[in-house]
Design an enzyme around this catalytic site. Structure first.
Site, mmCIF file in Angstrom:
data_model
loop_
_atom_site.group_PDB
_atom_site.id
_atom_site.type_symbol
_atom_site.label_atom_id
_atom_site.label_comp_id
_atom_site.label_asym_id
_atom_site.label_seq_id
_atom_site.Cartn_x
_atom_site.Cartn_y
_atom_site.Cartn_z
ATOM 1 N N ARG A 50 9.039 -14.647 -11.576
ATOM 2 C CA ARG A 50 9.740 -15.592 -10.699
ATOM 3 C C ARG A 50 10.152 -14.839 -9.449
ATOM 4 N NH1 ARG A 50 13.338 -12.456 -10.240
ATOM 5 N NH2 ARG A 50 14.407 -14.034 -9.013
ATOM 6 N N GLY A 51 10.673 -15.586 -8.485
ATOM 7 C CA GLY A 51 10.947 -14.978 -7.179
ATOM 8 C C GLY A 51 9.777 -15.326 -6.269
ATOM 9 N N ALA A 52 10.093 -15.783 -5.044
ATOM 10 C CA ALA A 52 9.051 -16.376 -4.191
ATOM 11 C C ALA A 52 7.834 -15.469 -3.961
ATOM 12 C CB ALA A 52 9.684 -16.813 -2.869
ATOM 13 N N ARG A 83 5.037 -24.226 -9.560
ATOM 14 C CA ARG A 83 6.432 -24.414 -9.132
ATOM 15 C C ARG A 83 6.413 -24.951 -7.696
ATOM 16 N NH1 ARG A 83 10.726 -19.843 -10.351
ATOM 17 N NH2 ARG A 83 12.147 -21.600 -10.063
ATOM 18 N N GLN A 182 19.858 -14.905 -13.136
ATOM 19 C CA GLN A 182 19.023 -13.896 -12.453
ATOM 20 C C GLN A 182 19.872 -12.727 -11.958
ATOM 21 O OE1 GLN A 182 18.694 -17.188 -12.044
ATOM 22 N NE2 GLN A 182 16.618 -17.788 -11.501
ATOM 23 N N ASP A 223 13.347 -18.929 -0.531
ATOM 24 C CA ASP A 223 12.116 -19.446 -1.132
ATOM 25 C C ASP A 223 11.266 -20.173 -0.095
ATOM 26 O OD1 ASP A 223 13.962 -19.014 -3.524
ATOM 27 O OD2 ASP A 223 11.967 -19.296 -4.380
ATOM 28 N N ASN A 233 16.993 -21.691 -0.921
ATOM 29 C CA ASN A 233 17.119 -20.512 -1.788
ATOM 30 C C ASN A 233 17.856 -20.929 -3.057
ATOM 31 O OD1 ASN A 233 16.654 -17.676 -2.228
ATOM 32 N ND2 ASN A 233 18.854 -17.376 -2.032
ATOM 33 N N LYS A 234 18.035 -19.987 -3.954
ATOM 34 C CA LYS A 234 18.623 -20.248 -5.258
ATOM 35 C C LYS A 234 19.919 -21.042 -5.160
ATOM 36 C CE LYS A 234 17.273 -19.572 -8.444
ATOM 37 N NZ LYS A 234 16.549 -20.599 -9.245
HETATM 38 O O1 MRU Z 1 14.066 -19.535 -9.657
HETATM 39 P P1 MRU Z 1 13.730 -18.157 -9.142
HETATM 40 O O2 MRU Z 1 14.312 -17.066 -9.963
HETATM 41 O O3 MRU Z 1 12.253 -18.011 -8.897
HETATM 42 O O4 MRU Z 1 14.435 -18.102 -7.721
HETATM 43 C C1 MRU Z 1 14.309 -16.946 -6.931
HETATM 44 C C2 MRU Z 1 15.140 -16.991 -5.717
HETATM 45 O O5 MRU Z 1 15.727 -18.010 -5.385
HETATM 46 C C3 MRU Z 1 15.144 -15.800 -4.820
HETATM 47 O O6 MRU Z 1 16.381 -15.693 -4.197
HETATM 48 C C4 MRU Z 1 14.049 -16.016 -3.801
HETATM 49 O O7 MRU Z 1 12.812 -16.105 -4.398
HETATM 50 C C5 MRU Z 1 14.009 -15.114 -2.663
HETATM 51 S S1 MRU Z 1 13.869 -13.413 -2.888
HETATM 52 C C6 MRU Z 1 12.478 -12.875 -3.464
#
Ligand code: MRU
Length: 341
Positions: A50-52, A83, A182, A223, A233-234
């Site tokens: 996970r993570g963009a 996703r 996370q 994201d 973002n998250k």
């Molecule tokens: O749901 P996730 O864990 O994939 O969400 C990730 C985030 O929101 C990060 O902050 C985002 O991808 C940016 S940093 C790599």
């Protein structure tokens, strides 16, 4: 690798994709092997990876597997659906499509190039972002934006990693990032693993911490960044930015060009992923309520921070103070010219 930078979550080995399984951290450090594009799509959907940027890189390697299975186009479609919010997924698939070949070897070379370029971009952003941090201040970060969320080094956590290495930070606070944790599970594990002390806070503790003083910046990733600078973002990022704004704390968003989406004029066009209610309605692995008890949940996993709350956007193409549509257009135009020169 530089100091404080040992974690890598994505690796092409033995002709397949090996992913560090982020569902199990920090209790278990185990890896999952993906040998088909569907394995990769399932790993993205299920949050193994996970993570963009990490999602985009995994999908790029997934294309190699799809080509090997003789169904590149269909595999790409399934990867694209894994996703919805992180635009890096579509960016990486576009790069892979531009190779214009079904040869797994050529596709693997492109996936490796995407992976390596992401690490280099993160290192450049780390240096640029760290330079903005006045020595002796604490920072708050949210979610996990580190090596686990990228090809390596991290976006926001790359800035933290770099700033720590330069001795600029008094303290690193990681918001727990409910409901998937996370921050409490992944950022804490990653930083501890790389020798950077970290204090986890409940998400709801952040405003009080900022009000107490000593925090210079809230540093987060993204994201997707819309053409006008709005940031997806998250979930929780918006609340952090509002509190930071009210309390005179800076908001730094760190995102590579692969996260910028000039196609969406503003945040209204960004799809926000909503995940299953049970992520909120369970405790220690057990459901809190059974069906029919009348308890439901709303679980959007991203939110929108309007551009007006962002003090600085750090990208691999340059730093933009108070991002808006004009400044972002200028950044993209300038760097496009540099690339052409
Ligand atoms: O749901 P996730 O864990 O994939 O969400 C990730 C985030 O929101 C990060 O902050 C985002 O991808 C940016 S940093 C790599």
């Amino acid at each position: 690798m530089t100091d404080h930078d040992a974690v890598r979550a994505i690796e092409w080995r033995n002709n397949g994709l090996r992913l560090l399984d982020q569902r199990r951290l920090p209790q278990q450090v185990v890896y999952l092997d993906c040998n088909t594009a569907d394995d990769v799509a399932a790993a993205i959907r299920g949050m193994v990876v996970r993570g963009a940027p990490a999602i985009g890189i995994a999908a790029a390697y997934g294309c190699v597997l799809a080509a090997r299975e003789g169904e590149l186009a269909a595999g790409m479609e399934r990867l694209a659906e894994a996703r919805p919010t992180a635009v890096n997924l579509h960016w990486a698939l576009r790069r892979m499509a531009a190779v214009d070949s079904v040869d797994p070897g050529r596709l693997l070379a492109e996936a490796r190039a995407i992976h390596a370029a992401d690490i280099a971009a993160n290192q450049a952003m780390g240096a640029a972002g760290a330079a903005l941090i006045e020595p002796g201040r604490a920072v708050i970060t949210h979610c996990n934006t580190g090596s686990l969320a990228t090809g390596g080094f991290g976006t926001a956590l790359g800035v933290v990693r770099q700033a720590w290495g330069e001795g600029r930070l008094s303290e690193v606070y990681a918001g727990e990032t409910r409901p998937w944790l996370q921050g409490a599970r992944l950022t804490s594990w990653e930083l501890a693993n790389d020798g950077i002390p970290v204090r986890v806070i409940a998400d709801s503790a952040a405003p009080s911490l900022m009000r107490a003083g000593g925090v210079g910046w809230v540093i987060v990733g993204a994201d997707r960044v819309a053409a006008n600078g709005d940031v997806a973002n998250k979930i929780g990022t918006y609340g952090l930015a509002l509190a930071a704004h009210a309390l005179g704390v800076g908001v730094m968003v760190v995102a590579p060009a692969s996260t910028l989406d000039p196609q969406v004029p503003d945040s209204d066009a960004i799809p926000i992923e909503t995940r299953a209610p049970d992520e909120l309605l369970s405790w220690q692995g057990e459901a809190l309520f059974s069906e029919g008890e009348g308890v439901d949940a709303w679980n959007p996993v991203f939110d929108i921070t309007p551009a007006g709350l962002v003090d600085v956007l750090v990208t691999d193409r340059g730093v933009v103070h108070h991002p808006d549509a004009v400044r972002l257009r200028e950044l993209m135009a300038q760097t496009a010219n540099q690339e052409l020169a």
